[in-house]
Enzyme design. Structure first.
Site, mmCIF file in Angstrom:
data_model
loop_
_atom_site.group_PDB
_atom_site.id
_atom_site.type_symbol
_atom_site.label_atom_id
_atom_site.label_comp_id
_atom_site.label_asym_id
_atom_site.label_seq_id
_atom_site.Cartn_x
_atom_site.Cartn_y
_atom_site.Cartn_z
ATOM 1 N N ASP A 13 6.702 3.604 -2.536
ATOM 2 C CA ASP A 13 5.447 3.581 -2.660
ATOM 3 C C ASP A 13 4.719 4.854 -2.890
ATOM 4 O O ASP A 13 5.127 5.718 -2.390
ATOM 5 C CB ASP A 13 4.910 2.537 -1.820
ATOM 6 C CG ASP A 13 5.082 0.952 -1.553
ATOM 7 O OD1 ASP A 13 5.714 0.635 -2.670
ATOM 8 O OD2 ASP A 13 4.517 0.404 -0.819
ATOM 9 N N ASP A 14 3.477 4.475 -3.627
ATOM 10 C CA ASP A 14 2.343 5.461 -3.601
ATOM 11 C C ASP A 14 2.905 6.633 -4.547
ATOM 12 O O ASP A 14 2.439 7.828 -4.694
ATOM 13 C CB ASP A 14 1.910 6.071 -2.277
ATOM 14 C CG ASP A 14 1.618 4.841 -1.334
ATOM 15 O OD1 ASP A 14 1.129 4.032 -1.708
ATOM 16 O OD2 ASP A 14 1.509 5.089 -0.246
ATOM 17 N N HIS A 134 -1.499 -1.988 -3.212
ATOM 18 C CA HIS A 134 -1.785 -1.030 -2.100
ATOM 19 C C HIS A 134 -2.108 -1.623 -0.743
ATOM 20 O O HIS A 134 -3.272 -2.305 -0.703
ATOM 21 C CB HIS A 134 -2.454 -0.093 -2.630
ATOM 22 C CG HIS A 134 -2.723 1.233 -1.672
ATOM 23 N ND1 HIS A 134 -1.733 2.013 -1.191
ATOM 24 C CD2 HIS A 134 -3.917 2.068 -1.313
ATOM 25 C CE1 HIS A 134 -1.979 2.980 -0.546
ATOM 26 N NE2 HIS A 134 -3.510 2.956 -0.592
#
Length: 326
Positions: A13-14, A134
Site C-alpha cells: 500500500d501507499d 486508504h
C-alpha cells in the site's frame, strides 16, 4: 474438498508516498516479496511511482484517499465538506467523525473518487486492476455505496474487504488500535451486500490488520495464512454437500484466493513526501523497514512454496465465491 493452489495477492500500500517508500516497494517486488501495489494518486511522488510500475511491470491498483492530504478534484480544492479549516482532508478519525455527524456532502465524495480514478488512468495508461480505500474509508456507511457505484461504472471488478480471521484473539495489539480494527471489521461486514449487489469481488480471505508495522513477524504471518487456509477448507467441507463449487462440482478442487496487505519501505525523510502535509510518523518510523525485512525473509518465502501459495496480482485472480461470508 482439497485446494489445488492458493493465489496470494501481497499488496504494498501507499505507493507514491515518498521516494524511499517507492524504492522499498519496488525492491520488495523485484525480490519476489510482494506481487501487487496500491497507488495513492494524491501523494507527492505518485507520478514517479506510476513510472516505476511501468518500468518494472508491477501490477497496480488505486488506493483511494479521502482522509489524508489534498483532494485531486480542482473544484473541491477551493472549498468542500471534505476539507478542514486548513484546506486538507479531515484525517483518519476526523473523516469518520464528520461522516457520523452527517457533515459530509456525498456528492463531493463521488466527485473526488471519480477524479482519482481519472488521474490514475492518466498516470498509468489504464484503469485500476483493483481499488480499495486508504485507511479503509471505502467500507464506511454511505461511502461504500458511492465507492461501489464508482467501481461498477468503471468496470473495476476487485476491492478489499478487511475482515481478518483471528482478529479478536490478538493480544499483542494495543487496545485503541484493536478498537479501530474491530470497527473496520464491522463496517466491512456491512459492506458485503453492497459489493455483491454491484458484482464487485474480493479474495476469500484477508490478512493485514493484525500484522502491521511492529506487529508483523514471520511467525504471525505464517499463523495467519495457515489459519485462513484451514478455515476456508473447514467451511467448504461443511457446505460441500449442499453448495456447488464455483467450478461446477463440489468434488473438484478450486483455487483459494487471499490478500495480504503490507506497508514496506525505507523510512521517509522528515520533509519529503506525504499527500500535501508531509510524511506521517508511521512513514518516518523504522516500522516500514521492519516490514520490508520480514517480507523478504527466506523463511517466509519458503513457507509460500511449501504451502503452494502462488503470489499474484488482483488481475490474475479467479472469481472468488465469497465463501467466508456466507
Amino acid at each position: 474438498m482439497p485446494h489445488s493452489q492458493v493465489q496470494l495477492v501481497v499488496t504494498g500500500d501507499d505507493f507514491g508516498y515518498c521516494p524511499r517508500r517507492n524504492r522499498g516497494i519496488v525492491d520488495c517486488f523485484l525480490q519476489g516479496a510482494i506481487s501487487n501495489v496500491s497507488l495513492l494518486v494524491n501523494a507527492a511522488f505518485a507520478k514517479d511511482a506510476a513510472e516505476l510500475a511501468k518500468r518494472h511491470n508491477i501490477p497496480i491498483g488505486l488506493h483511494a484517499n479521502l482522509s489524508e492530504g489534498l483532494p485531486i478534484c480542482e473544484k473541491l480544492q477551493k472549498g468542500s465538506s471534505l476539507l478542514n479549516q486548513d484546506g486538507f482532508f479531515h484525517g483518519k478519525m476526523g473523516f469518520r467523525k464528520m461522516l457520523q455527524e452527517m457533515q459530509l456532502n456525498m456528492s463531493e465524495v463521488e466527485q473526488e473518487l471519480r477524479a482519482q480514478v481519472e488521474l490514475f488512468q492518466e498516470l498509468t495508461g489504464h484503469l485500476p486492476h483493483h481499488m480499495d480505500g486508504h485507511q479503509h474509508v471505502h467500507v464506511l456507511p454511505e461511502v461504500r455505496d458511492i465507492f461501489a457505484r464508482v467501481l461498477s461504472s468503471h468496470q473495476i471488478k476487485f476491492t478489499r474487504v478487511p475482515i481478518e480471521l483471528g482478529l479478536h484473539d490478538c493480544s499483542w495489539i494495543e487496545p485503541h488500535l484493536k478498537d479501530f480494527y474491530l470497527q473496520v471489521e464491522k463496517d466491512s461486514l456491512n459492506s458485503v451486500e453492497v459489493f455483491i449487489k454491484h458484482d464487485i469481488r474480493w479474495p476469500d480471505a484477508y490478512i493485514g490488520l493484525t500484522t502491521m508495522g511492529k506487529n508483523m513477524s514471520v511467525s504471525r504471518l505464517k499463523n495467519a495464512l495457515q489459519c485462513s487456509m484451514d478455515t476456508i477448507l473447514r467451511r467448504e467441507i461443511r457446505a460441500g454437500a449442499t453448495a456447488p463449487s464455483p467450478i461446477g462440482t463440489s468434488l473438484q478442487p478450486r483455487c483459494v484466493t487471499m490478500e495480504l496487505m503490507v506497508h514496506p519501505g525505507y523510512p521517509s525523510l522528515p520533509d519529503e513526501g506525504g499527500c500535501g502535509e508531509g510524511p506521517d510518523d508511521f512513514s518516518q518510523s523504522p516500522e516500514r523497514l521492519h516490514e520490508f525485512h520480514t517480507l523478504n525473509s527466506s523463511e517466509l518465502l519458503e513457507f509460500y512454496k511449501e504451502k503452494n501459495l502462488r503470489l499474484c496480482a488482483f488481475k490474475d485472480l479467479c472469481k472468488p465465491p465469497f465463501s467466508l461470508l456466507k
